[in-house]
Design a protein around this motif. Sequence first.
Motif, mmCIF file in Angstrom:
data_model
loop_
_atom_site.group_PDB
_atom_site.id
_atom_site.type_symbol
_atom_site.label_atom_id
_atom_site.label_comp_id
_atom_site.label_asym_id
_atom_site.label_seq_id
_atom_site.Cartn_x
_atom_site.Cartn_y
_atom_site.Cartn_z
ATOM 1 N N LYS A 2 -3.567 5.078 11.918
ATOM 2 C CA LYS A 2 -4.070 6.460 11.883
ATOM 3 C C LYS A 2 -5.466 6.495 11.256
ATOM 4 C CE LYS A 2 -2.969 10.931 9.808
ATOM 5 N NZ LYS A 2 -1.980 11.649 8.977
ATOM 6 N N LEU A 42 12.873 3.798 14.651
ATOM 7 C CA LEU A 42 13.109 3.561 13.231
ATOM 8 C C LEU A 42 14.577 3.639 12.827
ATOM 9 C CD1 LEU A 42 10.163 5.634 11.716
ATOM 10 C CD2 LEU A 42 10.240 3.173 12.163
ATOM 11 N N ILE A 70 11.001 -0.476 7.476
ATOM 12 C CA ILE A 70 10.438 0.874 7.406
ATOM 13 C C ILE A 70 9.121 0.858 6.645
ATOM 14 C CG2 ILE A 70 10.736 3.170 6.354
ATOM 15 C CD1 ILE A 70 12.377 3.044 8.774
ATOM 16 N N ARG A 71 9.075 0.144 5.533
ATOM 17 C CA ARG A 71 7.861 0.076 4.719
ATOM 18 C C ARG A 71 6.717 -0.558 5.491
ATOM 19 N NH1 ARG A 71 5.699 1.123 -0.438
ATOM 20 N NH2 ARG A 71 3.573 0.391 -0.157
ATOM 21 N N ALA A 75 5.573 1.812 8.232
ATOM 22 C CA ALA A 75 4.826 2.929 7.637
ATOM 23 C C ALA A 75 3.406 2.495 7.286
ATOM 24 C CB ALA A 75 5.554 3.462 6.410
ATOM 25 N N ASP A 76 3.265 1.302 6.716
ATOM 26 C CA ASP A 76 1.926 0.778 6.379
ATOM 27 C C ASP A 76 1.083 0.588 7.639
ATOM 28 O OD1 ASP A 76 2.624 0.757 3.702
ATOM 29 O OD2 ASP A 76 2.930 -1.422 3.592
ATOM 30 N N ALA A 118 1.466 2.162 10.515
ATOM 31 C CA ALA A 118 1.156 3.499 11.056
ATOM 32 C C ALA A 118 0.014 4.142 10.279
ATOM 33 C CB ALA A 118 2.396 4.376 11.031
ATOM 34 N N ALA A 119 0.042 4.039 8.959
ATOM 35 C CA ALA A 119 -1.022 4.623 8.139
ATOM 36 C C ALA A 119 -2.366 3.963 8.430
ATOM 37 C CB ALA A 119 -0.670 4.502 6.656
ATOM 38 N N GLU A 144 7.522 11.905 18.829
ATOM 39 C CA GLU A 144 8.154 11.922 17.509
ATOM 40 C C GLU A 144 9.609 11.471 17.617
ATOM 41 O OE1 GLU A 144 7.386 15.937 16.251
ATOM 42 O OE2 GLU A 144 5.529 15.366 15.246
ATOM 43 N N GLN A 150 11.412 8.220 15.942
ATOM 44 C CA GLN A 150 12.661 8.327 15.192
ATOM 45 C C GLN A 150 13.704 7.343 15.732
ATOM 46 O OE1 GLN A 150 14.415 12.229 15.239
ATOM 47 N NE2 GLN A 150 15.656 11.808 13.446
ATOM 48 N N ASP A 175 15.081 -1.128 4.871
ATOM 49 C CA ASP A 175 14.044 -0.614 3.979
ATOM 50 C C ASP A 175 12.721 -1.365 4.122
ATOM 51 O OD1 ASP A 175 15.834 1.221 3.018
ATOM 52 O OD2 ASP A 175 16.251 0.156 1.151
#
Length: 123
Positions: A105, A86, A94-95, A98-99, A101-102, A79, A83, A91
Amino acid sequence: MSIDYKSIGRRIKAARISLDMTQERLAEKVNLSPSHLSNIETGTTKVSLSTIVKLANALHVSVDSLLADSVVQSKAVFEQDIQTILSDCDDYEIRVIADIAAATKKTLRKEAKLKSAWKKPGC
């Protein structure tokens, strides 16, 4: 689980570089030859626990952070790695991350269900 000496070496090198420290200086601080430290960083030699502790202290990191890839219970270390990765992203970056990573997962969990269904007897 086996110990991943290459990953330990990569983490030692990354911590050393983040402190802007040369191999020679770190080797001197922990009483190793520069060539031995180089071998540790490349994972071509095994490193003792006492040396890992000395290196962690000299680099101002936890032993856990150096061993994270060899320890099953290391969620907090990863984790922190995320951090750090990132911390300098804008912005948009990060987006996108995040996409990714989702989606990763979701795929991992789907594959885990498929794998467990595949192993069930009678299927």
